[in-house]
Design a protein around this motif. Structure first.
Motif, mmCIF file in Angstrom:
data_model
loop_
_atom_site.group_PDB
_atom_site.id
_atom_site.type_symbol
_atom_site.label_atom_id
_atom_site.label_comp_id
_atom_site.label_asym_id
_atom_site.label_seq_id
_atom_site.Cartn_x
_atom_site.Cartn_y
_atom_site.Cartn_z
ATOM 1 N N GLU A 284 -17.766 63.743 58.347
ATOM 2 C CA GLU A 284 -18.370 64.998 58.831
ATOM 3 C C GLU A 284 -17.411 66.014 59.007
ATOM 4 O OE1 GLU A 284 -18.195 61.764 59.872
ATOM 5 O OE2 GLU A 284 -20.440 61.456 59.412
ATOM 6 N N LEU A 285 -16.076 66.231 59.220
ATOM 7 C CA LEU A 285 -14.703 67.169 59.816
ATOM 8 C C LEU A 285 -14.841 67.168 58.666
ATOM 9 C CD1 LEU A 285 -13.434 68.976 61.287
ATOM 10 C CD2 LEU A 285 -11.469 67.224 61.636
ATOM 11 N N ALA A 286 -14.722 66.884 56.985
ATOM 12 C CA ALA A 286 -13.982 67.334 56.187
ATOM 13 C C ALA A 286 -15.696 68.436 55.422
ATOM 14 C CB ALA A 286 -13.932 66.100 55.003
ATOM 15 N N ARG A 287 -16.548 68.236 55.918
ATOM 16 C CA ARG A 287 -17.571 69.438 55.143
ATOM 17 C C ARG A 287 -17.169 70.424 55.878
ATOM 18 N NH1 ARG A 287 -21.914 68.920 57.580
ATOM 19 N NH2 ARG A 287 -21.620 67.523 58.837
ATOM 20 N N ARG A 288 -15.861 70.551 57.253
ATOM 21 C CA ARG A 288 -16.366 71.733 57.550
ATOM 22 C C ARG A 288 -14.686 72.398 56.589
ATOM 23 N NH1 ARG A 288 -19.868 73.064 62.427
ATOM 24 N NH2 ARG A 288 -21.046 71.069 62.306
ATOM 25 N N ASP A 289 -14.657 72.676 55.789
ATOM 26 C CA ASP A 289 -13.497 73.198 55.430
ATOM 27 C C ASP A 289 -12.044 72.559 55.615
ATOM 28 O OD1 ASP A 289 -15.273 74.896 54.231
ATOM 29 O OD2 ASP A 289 -15.213 76.597 55.690
ATOM 30 N N GLY B 46 -21.018 60.499 62.768
ATOM 31 C CA GLY B 46 -22.099 61.435 63.219
ATOM 32 C C GLY B 46 -21.278 62.188 63.969
ATOM 33 N N TYR B 47 -20.024 62.636 64.207
ATOM 34 C CA TYR B 47 -19.510 63.854 64.680
ATOM 35 C C TYR B 47 -17.608 63.616 63.954
ATOM 36 C CZ TYR B 47 -17.168 60.595 67.494
ATOM 37 O OH TYR B 47 -16.374 59.202 67.896
ATOM 38 N N PRO B 48 -17.369 64.685 64.034
ATOM 39 C CA PRO B 48 -16.335 65.278 64.049
ATOM 40 C C PRO B 48 -14.898 64.707 63.942
ATOM 41 C CG PRO B 48 -17.067 67.275 64.035
ATOM 42 C CD PRO B 48 -17.748 66.173 64.616
ATOM 43 N N GLN B 49 -14.053 63.788 63.931
ATOM 44 C CA GLN B 49 -13.352 62.967 63.884
ATOM 45 C C GLN B 49 -11.951 63.170 63.166
ATOM 46 O OE1 GLN B 49 -15.385 59.263 64.002
ATOM 47 N NE2 GLN B 49 -13.645 58.403 65.546
ATOM 48 N N ALA B 50 -10.841 63.246 63.528
ATOM 49 C CA ALA B 50 -9.212 62.567 63.148
ATOM 50 C C ALA B 50 -8.363 62.631 63.094
ATOM 51 C CB ALA B 50 -8.944 64.556 63.192
ATOM 52 N N TRP B 51 -8.032 61.772 62.298
ATOM 53 C CA TRP B 51 -6.338 60.665 63.268
ATOM 54 C C TRP B 51 -4.893 60.934 62.702
ATOM 55 C CZ3 TRP B 51 -10.792 59.761 61.136
ATOM 56 C CH2 TRP B 51 -11.451 58.650 62.008
ATOM 57 N N THR B 52 -4.411 61.053 62.781
ATOM 58 C CA THR B 52 -2.624 62.204 62.496
ATOM 59 C C THR B 52 -1.489 60.991 63.348
ATOM 60 O OG1 THR B 52 -1.354 64.200 62.637
ATOM 61 C CG2 THR B 52 -2.334 63.481 64.395
ATOM 62 N N THR C 219 -6.880 61.459 67.458
ATOM 63 C CA THR C 219 -6.660 60.444 67.384
ATOM 64 C C THR C 219 -4.971 61.283 66.838
ATOM 65 O OG1 THR C 219 -8.675 58.550 68.083
ATOM 66 C CG2 THR C 219 -6.128 57.715 68.436
ATOM 67 N N GLU C 220 -3.621 60.427 68.265
ATOM 68 C CA GLU C 220 -2.518 60.075 67.835
ATOM 69 C C GLU C 220 -1.453 59.531 67.380
ATOM 70 O OE1 GLU C 220 0.568 63.811 68.835
ATOM 71 O OE2 GLU C 220 -1.508 64.286 70.111
ATOM 72 N N THR C 221 -1.631 58.337 66.316
ATOM 73 C CA THR C 221 -0.931 57.038 65.940
ATOM 74 C C THR C 221 -0.417 57.204 64.718
ATOM 75 O OG1 THR C 221 -1.591 54.441 66.291
ATOM 76 C CG2 THR C 221 -3.437 56.074 65.376
ATOM 77 N N ASP C 222 0.076 55.897 64.431
ATOM 78 C CA ASP C 222 0.683 56.168 63.403
ATOM 79 C C ASP C 222 -0.180 54.653 62.399
ATOM 80 O OD1 ASP C 222 2.585 55.072 61.206
ATOM 81 O OD2 ASP C 222 3.958 53.798 62.214
ATOM 82 N N LEU C 223 -0.561 54.611 62.012
ATOM 83 C CA LEU C 223 -2.334 54.457 61.529
ATOM 84 C C LEU C 223 -1.092 53.236 60.360
ATOM 85 C CD1 LEU C 223 -4.949 56.771 59.871
ATOM 86 C CD2 LEU C 223 -4.730 54.760 62.191
ATOM 87 N N LEU C 224 0.322 53.332 59.724
ATOM 88 C CA LEU C 224 0.466 52.952 58.379
ATOM 89 C C LEU C 224 1.558 51.491 59.237
ATOM 90 C CD1 LEU C 224 3.238 55.307 56.765
ATOM 91 C CD2 LEU C 224 1.277 53.894 55.932
ATOM 92 N N ASP C 225 1.395 51.358 60.751
ATOM 93 C CA ASP C 225 1.437 49.993 61.873
ATOM 94 C C ASP C 225 0.640 48.885 60.702
ATOM 95 O OD1 ASP C 225 1.649 48.185 64.060
ATOM 96 O OD2 ASP C 225 3.583 49.621 64.133
ATOM 97 N N PRO C 226 1.113 48.148 61.105
ATOM 98 C CA PRO C 226 0.812 47.242 61.261
ATOM 99 C C PRO C 226 -0.667 46.553 62.003
ATOM 100 C CG PRO C 226 2.602 46.436 60.257
ATOM 101 C CD PRO C 226 2.477 47.502 60.498
ATOM 102 N N LEU C 227 -0.689 46.784 63.042
ATOM 103 C CA LEU C 227 -1.526 47.037 64.632
ATOM 104 C C LEU C 227 -1.966 47.426 64.706
ATOM 105 C CD1 LEU C 227 1.367 45.893 67.379
ATOM 106 C CD2 LEU C 227 -0.016 44.601 66.359
ATOM 107 N N THR C 228 -2.594 48.357 63.398
ATOM 108 C CA THR C 228 -3.176 50.138 63.039
ATOM 109 C C THR C 228 -4.717 49.035 62.081
ATOM 110 O OG1 THR C 228 -2.552 50.797 62.680
ATOM 111 C CG2 THR C 228 -2.311 51.512 64.657
#
Length: 887
Positions: A170-175, A203-209, A138-147
């Protein structure tokens, strides 16, 4: 107390005094009442907590925003309900341009300067040391108060600039731990700066950027257009609350919205468009019926388990009740004294069970969360549910005390005051009613199995059968006592004492029988269902073989073979050739017909490769070894070598010739036959009406049909273990064409079914042991004068232990045998609707599948009574003080 309750004051005082005096018996009743209340209370809290209501889920879906606006579908107006993600419909004509803009969204909301932050999510392939794995980014601004509220930071920090990313565990375990880099297939490289967990799913790989971080990089190996497999463009919008009128305005420009204000204060149903109006919730009739049956069975079980304790308590109070009657008391007052014990102990047990249930739910929550990919809501208690559960405990205690109270009110006052037993004769009408109920239960089960095919009718008949069995238990106990004349002293004494004191013996035997009946019935149903699943299982290949397939274009079989050689060193990789018919953009298919008929000899096939017919001069054993045995395989090899075909059939086929017809389907008009070839055939009848392919033909027949042999998959004979399969799958995922792997491991029993069987065995063991031990120790306590007399006439301490063990054996064994016989009625009946025709994907096979779990039945019927007898024999007191008796 005044009015109608005034007559309960003295009985309640006596009940409270008796409960404090007989602490051991009171504790047993408390345990019997509190255990089911504890279990149901904990289940209520767990269910209420794991269920996330729409209002509770707002923060994890909206963050701190007022609304989540999705710009898809965009090119026409839409109609939605309160939650658009539960469904919406497009209306009106298409318009240009398609998707609305953020400016149009703000204009529809009437706030040109409303704060907003974009969410753009998609599925990407992330490179690992072993290959690639798919991940949702997911592409978003996690520093924004709305998120705030969308994710929970576990370690590190949130992304501050483009090119930074946080990943879930789950994704961190994949190096991909903090300090490392995350590389996407399209060449984008992201620096991992933290670990975060979604507040919604796990339970499945996720990431935020940050927005724009997943744009394709300059990786020369990345193909054109590689990137997200799917995307959604949504906006979190702040500012003023978004009303239902605002939502309808957004719908008019082609956007849907999840509004905080609308969810917390939804509009009336009449304001929601009929096309998306949700049906009223609630439980359907079948679910309510099943819940009622379960509650009735649990109530019967609790009443029967607690009944012996109240019976012994009533016997201990027999002199007090006789004095009541001698002083002018009426039977109603005597009944109140015993029923008051049910009120006192029922209230105490219910409150204790509720409190312990709340405490037990706390450590169970993280355990249950580990089995779910959806994050639970906050710890929540439904107090009205707990009140109903506590009332259930009190009612069960009252019902358990009802029969002893009725018997106590009819005792012989003169006999009791003289020191003799005041038992009344057993009713002769109860066994007759029991026979009628048992017959009705058998008839209902038969109708539900054969006539109506109704599982609810079978469940209801099981309850009726159990009630009939309970009424027949006194007859069975007396019959066992009469048949025990030639048994050893301990067993003879126990059987006759059980028949003499039926008020405490019958509930205990019935409780054991009801438990065993439920375990046997459910065990037969589950075992038969698993037997059907195993019998109708369709192996795709030989045991341990791996298949590699790809249905996308382009696909590189040489690269797939090389990848398998790296991850499975030394494995033999065989290319499978399939018959391909191409007619310039038209759809083509091949039919294998028996003789001159128009129908295929096999109605169901496929799933192995992207071809219905294989081209080979020798039968591929690793593929077809699961459906063709040794002699048939040798015969098939000979037919292929002679230029014939091997065709599969789901029924016996006469003759040894097959007709292969190639047809094309054009855009207009019906099918057109392109080629028709007759060839010698070896017809192989397959089990379960299914085969991985329709036929195997030699290359000469493929040429006659105008087709060509093309690679449609790879086959590794194996055996391939789980670790090797994971390595191969991860490596192949990194290659173009989206190849997939499958390893044939034969039928695997459903883990849920295995767990349920283990729970059944454990629950049956606990209830049987609890009921039998309780009844046995109550019986020993009630029989202390008789046992003391035995000691006085020369019986050794070992004899008392033997009698104690014999009590447990008689109660447990008689109840277990009765329960197994009664439980077999609904158990066998349920197999008809559960495993009969139409319950599986096959058309052949027997009319129904019946499998009795003999290990479970033997353990419950024989093992547990013997175990209980051994426990009682080892723990019973061997010496007692002499007690005077006058009867």
């Amino acid at each position: 107390m005044r009015g109608p309750l005034a007559g309960w004051r003295l009985p309640l005082r006596l009940a409270w005094r008796d409960a404090r005096r007989a602490k051991g018996r009171s504790l047993l009743v408390l345990v019997m009442i509190a255990l089911p209340v504890l279990a149901v209370s904990a289940a209520s809290v767990l269910y209420t907590t794991q269920e996330v209501s729409p209002v509770e889920g707002l923060d994890r879906r909206l963050g701190s925003a007022q609304a989540l606006v999705r710009l898809d579908p965009g090119d026409r107006a839409v109609e939605q309900g309160v939650d658009p993600f539960m469904g919406f419909t497009s209306t009106g004509a298409r318009r240009e341009p398609g998707r609305p803009t953020l400016a149009q969204v703000r204009q529809a909301l009437g706030e040109p300067d409303a704060p907003a932050v974009q969410l753009s999510s998609g599925s990407y392939n992330v490179r690992t040391d072993g290959g690639e794995v798919p991940a949702d980014i997911t592409e978003t601004d996690l520093l924004d108060p709305l998120t705030r509220g969308l994710v929970e930071l576990v370690d590190g920090r949130l992304p501050r600039s483009a090119g930074e990313v946080v990943v879930n565990p789950e994704l961190a375990r994949r190096d991909a731990e903090p300090g490392q880099q995350l590389t996407l297939r399209n060449g984008a490289v992201l620096d991992v700066v933290g670990i975060a967990e979604s507040t919604s799913y796990t339970g499945y790989p996720q990431a935020w950027t940050r927005p724009g971080s997943t744009r394709p990089g300059a990786d020369p190996d990345a193909g054109p257009g590689e990137g997200p497999r799917s995307t959604e463009s949504t906006w979190l919008v702040g500012g003023a609350p978004v009303t239902w009128q605002d939502v309808r305005a957004l719908n008019a420009i082609g956007a849907v919205a999840l509004s905080r204000a609308v969810v917390t204060d939804p509009p009336p149903s009449s304001a929601i468009p009929p096309a998306v109006r949700s049906a009223p919730g609630g439980l359907d009739e079948a679910t309510v019926t099943v819940l009622v049956l379960v509650v009735v069975m649990v109530l019967i079980e609790v009443v029967l388990l607690a009944g012996p304790a109240f019976a012994v308590g009533a016997r201990r109070q027999s002199r007090t009740l006789a004095l009541f009657a001698a002083a002018g008391g009426v039977p109603r007052q005597a009944r109140r004294v015993v029923l008051a014990s049910g009120v006192v102990l029922g209230l105490a047990g219910a409150l204790l069970g509720v409190v312990l249930g709340l405490i037990a739910a706390l450590p169970l929550l993280p355990v249950l969360q580990g089995f779910s990919t959806t994050r639970f809501g906050p710890f929540e208690v439904s107090w009205w549910q707990l009140a109903v559960i506590a009332l259930f405990g009190v009612v069960s205690a009252l019902l358990a005390a009802a029969v002893p109270a009725w018997i106590a009110s009819r005792q012989d006052v003169v006999a009791v005051l003289a020191g003799r037993r005041g038992d009344t004769r057993a009713s002769r009408r109860s066994p007759l009613l029991g026979v009628v109920l048992l017959g009705a239960g058998v008839a209902g089960a038969a109708w539900g199995a054969v006539g109506g095919g109704n599982e609810i009718a079978i469940a209801a008949s099981a309850v009726v059968s159990v009630l009939g069995m309970v009424l027949l238990v006194p007859v069975v106990v007396v019959a066992v006592a009469r048949l025990a004349t030639r048994l050893p002293l301990a067993l003879r004494f126990a059987a006759r004492d059980a028949a003499r004191h039926r008020t405490r013996t019958v509930p205990a035997v019935a409780a054991v029988a009801a438990t065993v009946a439920g375990v046997v019935a459910l065990g037969i149903g589950l075992s038969s269902d698993e037997h059907q699943n195993e019998a109708t299982y369709r192996p795709t290949a030989a045991e341990g073989a791996m298949l590699v397939t790809s249905y996308d274009r382009p696909r590189d079989w040489d690269a797939y073979r090389a990848s398998l050689a790296d991850t499975l060193p030394g494995a033999e990789v065989t290319a499978m050739e399939g018959l391909v018919l191409r007619e310039g953009g038209t759809r083509a298919e091949l039919s294998v017909l028996a003789g001159d008929g128009d129908g295929s000899a096999l109605q169901s096939w496929g799933g192995a490769f992207d071809a219905s017919v294989l081209v080979a001069d020798v039968m591929p054993r690793a593929l077809l070894g699961g459906v063709v045995d040794g002699p048939a395989m040798e015969r098939a090899d000979a037919v292929l070598a002679a230029g014939g075909v091997v065709a599969f059939a789901d029924r016996p086929v006469e003759g040894d010739e097959a007709r292969l017809v190639a047809r094309t389907y054009r855009e207009r008009g019906g099918p057109e036959t392109v080629a028709s070839v007759r060839a010698d055939a070896d017809w192989v009848e397959v089990p379960n009406d299914w085969a991985p392919v329709l036929a195997v033909v030699p290359s000469s027949v493929a040429t006659e049909l105008g087709g060509s042999a093309s690679t449609v998959g790879l086959l590794v004979p194996g055996p391939v273990d789980t670790a090797a399969e994971e390595r191969a799958d991860e490596a192949l995922t990194a290659l173009p064409g989206s190849p997939t792997t499958y390893v044939e491991r034969g039928y695997q029993a459903d883990e849920a079914a295995v767990v349920v069987q283990l729970i059944l065995a454990a629950l049956g063991a606990v209830l049987m042991l609890g009921g039998t031990l309780t009844a046995t120790f109550l019986a020993l306590s009630d029989a202390r004068p008789d046992l003391a007399t035995l000691s006085a006439v020369g019986a050794s301490p070992r004899t008392r232990r033997a009698i104690a063990a014999a009590y447990a054996l008689v109660v447990g064994l008689v109840g277990a045998v009765l329960g197994a016989l009664v439980g077999a009625i609904p158990g066998v009946a349920i197999t008809y609707p559960l495993t009969g025709p139409g319950s599986s994907g096959t058309t052949g096979g027997p009319a129904t599948y019946l499998d009795v779990p003999w290990l479970l039945v033997t353990g419950v019927v024989l093992g547990l009574p013997l175990l209980t007898a051994a426990v009682v024999g080892l723990t019973a007191r061997s010496r007692l003080p002499l007690v005077a008796r006058l009867d």
